[in-house]
Write an enzyme that holds these catalytic residues in place. Structure first.
Site, short mmCIF file in Angstrom:
data_model
loop_
_atom_site.label_atom_id
_atom_site.label_comp_id
_atom_site.label_asym_id
_atom_site.label_seq_id
_atom_site.Cartn_x
_atom_site.Cartn_y
_atom_site.Cartn_z
CG ASN A 130 4.13 27.92 72.53
OD1 ASN A 130 5.00 27.60 73.47
ND2 ASN A 130 2.89 27.46 72.51
CB THR A 175 41.73 17.21 37.85
OG1 THR A 175 42.69 16.64 36.82
CG2 THR A 175 41.55 19.00 37.42
CG HIS A 176 41.24 12.97 38.80
ND1 HIS A 176 40.33 12.17 38.78
CD2 HIS A 176 41.02 13.74 37.51
CE1 HIS A 176 39.45 12.53 37.56
NE2 HIS A 176 40.19 13.32 36.81
CE LYS A 303 54.54 14.88 62.54
NZ LYS A 303 53.79 13.64 62.97
CD GLU A 310 46.32 17.56 61.88
OE1 GLU A 310 47.03 17.91 62.14
OE2 GLU A 310 46.11 16.22 61.90
CE1 TYR A 337 8.11 25.20 71.36
CE2 TYR A 337 6.61 24.23 73.00
CZ TYR A 337 7.92 24.73 72.68
OH TYR A 337 9.10 24.59 73.57
CE LYS A 345 15.09 27.78 72.71
NZ LYS A 345 14.24 26.64 72.17
N1 ARG Z 1 11.76 26.79 76.60
C1 ARG Z 1 10.92 26.42 75.62
C2 ARG Z 1 11.52 26.46 74.14
O1 ARG Z 1 12.51 26.70 74.25
C3 ARG Z 1 9.82 27.73 75.47
C4 ARG Z 1 8.70 27.64 74.93
C5 ARG Z 1 7.85 26.83 76.01
N2 ARG Z 1 6.50 26.81 75.57
C6 ARG Z 1 5.64 25.68 76.01
N3 ARG Z 1 4.47 25.74 75.64
N4 ARG Z 1 6.18 24.76 76.86
O2 ARG Z 1 10.81 25.97 73.31
#
Ligand code: ARG
Length: 480
Positions: A130, A175-176, A303, A310, A337, A345
């Protein structure tokens, strides 16, 4: 995980060997996870991108454990060497990431056990995944912010260069999206330099606030081992350890702030991208995108599509989506946690990739675009763009209250429209029929050049002020 029963410093005492697929949780479990459990649980497919930060964090932790006498020097050395080899293996593409080992932390630790044996089991003393993952991600986002700052400076440099070149290039200001007053292209480009400057400021704020170390918070409550959190914080370039262990493992504000920075920047880029799309259209025809940044059509041979612009315009959506994703993940999560947080991620990596791609493409377009200055100049006066100058002249020369001057000018605009003329084409007689005091001198302010040159207030669009602003922008934003 490996547990030791003997006193620290001894190289024996492990009751479990390497964390292996069937027994990574030690004695508590009889059977491994169902395939689908592994599938939903494992994060290694994405969190492998934390490998360098994970290894740096582990090295700092091991050095601290050694210094404080929690593990022996021999074990500390073996761990450090083993971690260096693993870094080499990963960088060299020889490392085998295993889904059964769930995440980057367990993959590295398992390989460490293969390389150095039992000493590897001591690395996780006084630490939890954690605080480990919170540390890794802070380090990763910090690096991402530093890269972002460099990419933003590069784009600013490109914009400042083009602004200098076009300090006196006339174009309509809108503007606009209606013709408003003439401006210079340099001034318009420098507006984006300012926005990007604020983006850099927000990134710097985020970096400053995130730069505290969660390491040593352990699972949530701290640890009974005599660790030195200041030492690991220093080693990893953090300003200090985070003050509260519960907060340290459960905080993802820094990711939210990064994604907020990314979203606002994405909005800025999308606004500029939209203008580029407009400017490159046959109808505007202010700008020409080089072949290298254009695409053709499979059916319409004429074109030239500004696809990169875009796409940048569109990608603001995924950046804002990333921010929303994590806000919703974090909302209502109890301390400390929760596995939910593993989902931080994917959006953060995606946002970082999107930003670096968009910034590189935008820089390429800014450097390569050419401008049809004649066309822009011709358009700059269209739509009675100097009407405000006429009203201002009536105020200054005839001492008219602005509201009256506005009304007189409006009447003259209507007159010019009825005769399909520009204001400057109205005869003096016609003008005097509306405001008898008007003299020949009024025609000077109706010229686009004069209108531009007269807007010489600080932060205004006159070529002189734009040149000053370019010089200032170089000092404020460019390091090179
Ligand atoms: N892979 C986990 C994460 O990204 C790591 C931490 C996991 N901790 C746990 N108590 N299971 O959050």
């Amino acid at each position: 995980m490996a547990k030791t029963t003997k006193k620290p410093g001894s190289n024996s005492g492990s009751i479990s060997a390497a964390p292996d697929p069937s027994g990574i949780w030690g004695g508590r479990f009889d059977v491994g996870p169902a395939d689908i459990m592994q599938e939903i649980n494992a994060s290694i497919d994405f969190d492998r991108r934390l490998f360098a930060q994970d290894i740096a964090g582990s090295k700092a932790h091991a050095a601290m454990l050694t210094k404080t006498g929690i593990i022996s020097e021999d074990d500390g050395d073996a761990i450090a060497k083993g971690l260096d080899s693993i870094l080499g293996e990963i960088e060299g593409g020889q490392f085998e990431f295993k889904k059964a080992l769930e995440d980057i932390h367990m993959n590295v630790e398992s390989r460490l056990t293969e390389l150095i044996g039992d000493a590897a089991g001591r690395l996780h003393t006084a630490r939890s995944r954690n605080d480990q993952v919170a540390t890794d991600l802070r380090l990763w986002v910090r690096d991402a912010l530093d890269r972002l700052d460099g990419d933003l400076e590069t784009l600013q440099a490109a914009l400042i260069g083009r602004a200098e070149e076009h300090a006196a290039t006339m174009m309509p200001g809108f503007t606009h999206l209606q013709s408003a007053q003439p401006v210079t292209l340099g001034h318009h480009l420098l507006a984006y330099v300012e926005m990007l400057g604020r983006d850099r400021g927000r990134a710097a704020d985020c970096r400053k606030r995130l730069n505290e170390s969660p390491l040593g918070a352990a699972a949530l409550a701290g640890t009974s081992f005599p660790i030195d959190r200041h030492m690991t914080a220093d080693a990893l370039g953090f300003d200090q350890p985070m003050a509260n262990s519960l907060d340290a493992v459960s905080d993802r504000d820094f990711v939210l702030e990064y994604l907020s920075v990314a979203s606002i920047l994405g909005v800025h880029l999308s606004r500029f991208a939209e203008e580029i799309v407009l400017w490159c259209s046959v109808q505007f025809a202010y700008a020409h995108m080089p072949d290298a940044y254009s695409t053709g059509s499979s059916i319409m041979p004429q074109k030239r599509n500004p696809d990169a612009a875009e796409l940048i315009r569109a990608k603001a959506g995924s950046l804002i989506g990333a921010l929303n994703t994590l806000l919703v993940v974090m909302k209502g999560l109890p301390l400390a946690y929760g596995k939910d947080m593993q989902e931080d991620k994917v959006p953060v990596f995606a946002a970082a990739d999107t930003l670096s791609l968009c910034l590189a493409a935008m820089t390429g377009m800014v450097e390569g675009m050419t401008f049809d200055t004649e066309r822009m100049r011709a358009d700059a006066g269209a739509g009675h763009a100097t009407a405000t100058d006429l009203a201002d002249w009536l105020v200054k020369e005839l001492n008219m209250p602005f509201r009256d001057a506005h009304h007189v000018t409006g009447t003259l605009v209507k007159m010019a429209d009825a005769a399909s003329m520009g204001l400057h084409q109205l005869s003096l007689d016609a003008m005097q029929s509306v405001a008898p005091g008007i003299t020949e001198a009024v025609y000077d302010v109706l010229k686009v050049e004069d209108a531009l040159n007269s807007r010489n207030s600080f932060g205004g669009t006159s070529p002189e002020k734009v040149r000053d602003a370019v010089a200032e922008a170089k000092k404020r934003f460019l390091t090179g």
